[in-house]
Design a protein around this motif. Structure first.
Motif, PDB file in Angstrom:
ATOM      1  N   MET A  20       0.829  -1.204   0.000  1.00 32.98           N
ATOM      2  CA  MET A  20       0.000   0.000   0.000  1.00 32.98           C
ATOM      3  C   MET A  20       0.869   1.262   0.000  1.00 32.98           C
ATOM      4  N   GLY A  21       1.979   1.235   0.711  1.00 32.09           N
ATOM      5  CA  GLY A  21       2.895   2.367   0.700  1.00 32.09           C
ATOM      6  C   GLY A  21       3.440   2.638  -0.690  1.00 32.09           C
ATOM      7  N   TYR A  22       3.676   1.563  -1.423  1.00 32.95           N
ATOM      8  CA  TYR A  22       4.158   1.719  -2.794  1.00 32.95           C
ATOM      9  C   TYR A  22       3.051   2.243  -3.698  1.00 32.95           C
ATOM     10  N   VAL A  23       1.848   1.676  -3.573  1.00 28.10           N
ATOM     11  CA  VAL A  23       0.735   2.067  -4.438  1.00 28.10           C
ATOM     12  C   VAL A  23       0.348   3.529  -4.205  1.00 28.10           C
ATOM     13  N   LYS A  24       0.250   3.931  -2.939  1.00 28.99           N
ATOM     14  CA  LYS A  24      -0.219   5.289  -2.626  1.00 28.99           C
ATOM     15  C   LYS A  24       0.852   6.353  -2.806  1.00 28.99           C
ATOM     16  N   ALA A  25       2.088   6.052  -2.430  1.00 33.80           N
ATOM     17  CA  ALA A  25       3.126   7.083  -2.437  1.00 33.80           C
ATOM     18  C   ALA A  25       4.283   6.777  -3.381  1.00 33.80           C
ATOM     19  N   GLY A  26       4.247   5.613  -4.028  1.00 33.27           N
ATOM     20  CA  GLY A  26       5.348   5.248  -4.914  1.00 33.27           C
ATOM     21  C   GLY A  26       6.636   4.961  -4.165  1.00 33.27           C
ATOM     22  N   SER A  27       6.523   4.560  -2.893  1.00 33.31           N
ATOM     23  CA  SER A  27       7.687   4.350  -2.044  1.00 33.31           C
ATOM     24  C   SER A  27       8.262   2.947  -2.230  1.00 33.31           C
ATOM     25  N   ILE A  28       9.368   2.876  -2.946  1.00 34.64           N
ATOM     26  CA  ILE A  28      10.042   1.593  -3.146  1.00 34.64           C
ATOM     27  C   ILE A  28      10.643   1.077  -1.834  1.00 34.64           C
ATOM     28  N   PRO A  29      11.226   1.941  -0.970  1.00 34.41           N
ATOM     29  CA  PRO A  29      11.712   1.441   0.327  1.00 34.41           C
ATOM     30  C   PRO A  29      10.590   0.823   1.178  1.00 34.41           C
ATOM     31  N   SER A  30       9.406   1.415   1.127  1.00 38.08           N
ATOM     32  CA  SER A  30       8.266   0.864   1.870  1.00 38.08           C
ATOM     33  C   SER A  30       7.892  -0.512   1.323  1.00 38.08           C
ATOM     34  N   LEU A  31       7.871  -0.627   0.016  1.00 41.82           N
ATOM     35  CA  LEU A  31       7.567  -1.911  -0.619  1.00 41.82           C
ATOM     36  C   LEU A  31       8.584  -2.963  -0.219  1.00 41.82           C
ATOM     37  N   ALA A  32       9.859  -2.624  -0.336  1.00 45.45           N
ATOM     38  CA  ALA A  32      10.925  -3.584  -0.018  1.00 45.45           C
ATOM     39  C   ALA A  32      10.872  -3.983   1.460  1.00 45.45           C
ATOM     40  N   ALA A  33      10.761  -3.005   2.349  1.00 43.14           N
ATOM     41  CA  ALA A  33      10.737  -3.307   3.782  1.00 43.14           C
ATOM     42  C   ALA A  33       9.515  -4.139   4.144  1.00 43.14           C
ATOM     43  N   GLY A  34       8.360  -3.788   3.589  1.00 41.61           N
ATOM     44  CA  GLY A  34       7.143  -4.537   3.880  1.00 41.61           C
ATOM     45  C   GLY A  34       7.218  -5.981   3.417  1.00 41.61           C
ATOM     46  N   LEU A  35       7.725  -6.181   2.208  1.00 40.67           N
ATOM     47  CA  LEU A  35       7.808  -7.544   1.676  1.00 40.67           C
ATOM     48  C   LEU A  35       8.884  -8.364   2.377  1.00 40.67           C
TER      49      LEU A  35
END
Length: 108
Positions: A20-35
């Motif tokens: 969701m962080g990636y989808v809403k804000a385009g945050s690749i670090p959020s995507l990586a950390a979440g996954l």
């Protein structure tokens, strides 16, 4: 042994939050950390499903998330996502502690 359903749900929430962080804000670090954290937590939930006393991976990852996201909440004051993740992490840490104490009590 029964499956660690709360552990799997927590892992799913963390991974979903990263997506969701990636989808809403385009945050690749959020995507990586979440996954990454979600995957580690799934492995930890699997381990505790097999042996309830094997909670080290889940406890370590939850503690890391509680500390980092708690600090982010303290600095920003925003409940989403930092406050929610830190509260979920504290809940999982508490659950692990209660289960560990109950396992120790049944040994004696």
């Amino acid at each position: 042994m029964p499956a660690d359903v709360p552990g799997y749900l927590y892992a799913g929430a963390i991974a979903t939050g990263g997506i969701m962080g990636y989808v809403k804000a385009g945050s690749i670090p959020s995507l990586a950390a979440g996954l990454i954290c979600g995957t580690v937590l799934v492995i930890g939930a699997y381990q505790t499903s097999q042996d309830p006393s094997n909670y080290g991976l889940q406890l370590g990852t939850s503690s890391l998330l509680a500390g980092l996201m708690g600090f982010r909440y303290y600095k920003s004051g925003k409940i989403m996502p930092a406050g929610v993740v830190s509260l979920l992490s504290i809940a999982i840490i508490s659950r692990i502690g209660i289960r560990a104490l109950n396992n120790q009590a049944t040994k004696y």
